[in-house]
Write a protein that holds these residues in place. Sequence first.
Motif, PDB file in Angstrom:
ATOM      1  N   THR A 113      60.816  64.380  63.033  1.00  0.00           N
ATOM      2  CA  THR A 113      59.793  64.469  64.072  1.00  0.00           C
ATOM      3  C   THR A 113      58.523  65.105  63.523  1.00  0.00           C
ATOM      4  N   LEU A 114      58.673  66.093  62.670  1.00  0.00           N
ATOM      5  CA  LEU A 114      57.513  66.716  62.034  1.00  0.00           C
ATOM      6  C   LEU A 114      56.783  65.708  61.146  1.00  0.00           C
ATOM      7  N   PHE A 115      57.517  64.934  60.372  1.00  0.00           N
ATOM      8  CA  PHE A 115      56.892  63.924  59.516  1.00  0.00           C
ATOM      9  C   PHE A 115      56.180  62.857  60.348  1.00  0.00           C
ATOM     10  N   TYR A 116      56.813  62.418  61.432  1.00  0.00           N
ATOM     11  CA  TYR A 116      56.178  61.434  62.308  1.00  0.00           C
ATOM     12  C   TYR A 116      54.882  61.995  62.901  1.00  0.00           C
ATOM     13  N   SER A 117      54.919  63.264  63.268  1.00  0.00           N
ATOM     14  CA  SER A 117      53.722  63.906  63.814  1.00  0.00           C
ATOM     15  C   SER A 117      52.616  64.003  62.772  1.00  0.00           C
ATOM     16  N   LEU A 118      52.994  64.281  61.534  1.00  0.00           N
ATOM     17  CA  LEU A 118      52.000  64.330  60.460  1.00  0.00           C
ATOM     18  C   LEU A 118      51.390  62.946  60.206  1.00  0.00           C
ATOM     19  N   VAL A 119      52.208  61.912  60.314  1.00  0.00           N
ATOM     20  CA  VAL A 119      51.690  60.558  60.164  1.00  0.00           C
ATOM     21  C   VAL A 119      50.685  60.256  61.271  1.00  0.00           C
ATOM     22  N   ILE A 120      50.996  60.664  62.507  1.00  0.00           N
ATOM     23  CA  ILE A 120      50.050  60.469  63.614  1.00  0.00           C
ATOM     24  C   ILE A 120      48.760  61.218  63.344  1.00  0.00           C
ATOM     25  N   LEU A 121      48.864  62.449  62.842  1.00  0.00           N
ATOM     26  CA  LEU A 121      47.675  63.230  62.515  1.00  0.00           C
ATOM     27  C   LEU A 121      46.835  62.537  61.444  1.00  0.00           C
ATOM     28  N   ILE A 122      47.471  62.017  60.427  1.00  0.00           N
ATOM     29  CA  ILE A 122      46.741  61.308  59.372  1.00  0.00           C
ATOM     30  C   ILE A 122      46.056  60.067  59.925  1.00  0.00           C
TER      31      ILE A 122
END
Length: 146
Positions: A113-122
């Motif tokens: 979930t953290l990685f998915y959130s970072l992808v959204i941020l990018i």
Amino acid sequence: MIKLKKDMSLVQIVPRVLQTVLNLSLVFLGIILSVLLVQELVVFSKILIQTKNSDYKLFLANILLFFLYFEFITMIVKYFKEDYHFPLRYFLYIGITAMIRLIIVDHDHPINTLFYSLVILILIIGYFIMNVTPRERPDSKWFVKK
């Protein structure tokens, strides 16, 4: 029937043929996505009608899947309206929506979930940079010698 000029070479014919194949493929893909969009509406209405099923995750996942179909169809329409060009912002919209759907559906592992959130941020930072950057290219008016 397509009329060919005598002076047309293979270099001019090949891009036209490939563009026609691409356009026909996108029309066919648009029809398939439209059928799937209507099918998703039927599934969505069945979920709403059933009072026993109160799984909000399934409900939200189907809403976001509907928007993914909708965005792909919109992108195909924009392709034809903007003279055979895919706007980059639509790919970013689709990516953000897909990642949000993935977080809603598959949020069992916190690190994912953290990685998915970072992808959204990018993706959002990329969208911001794209909107801040001027549309003119360097060769247009900034580097013209007088």
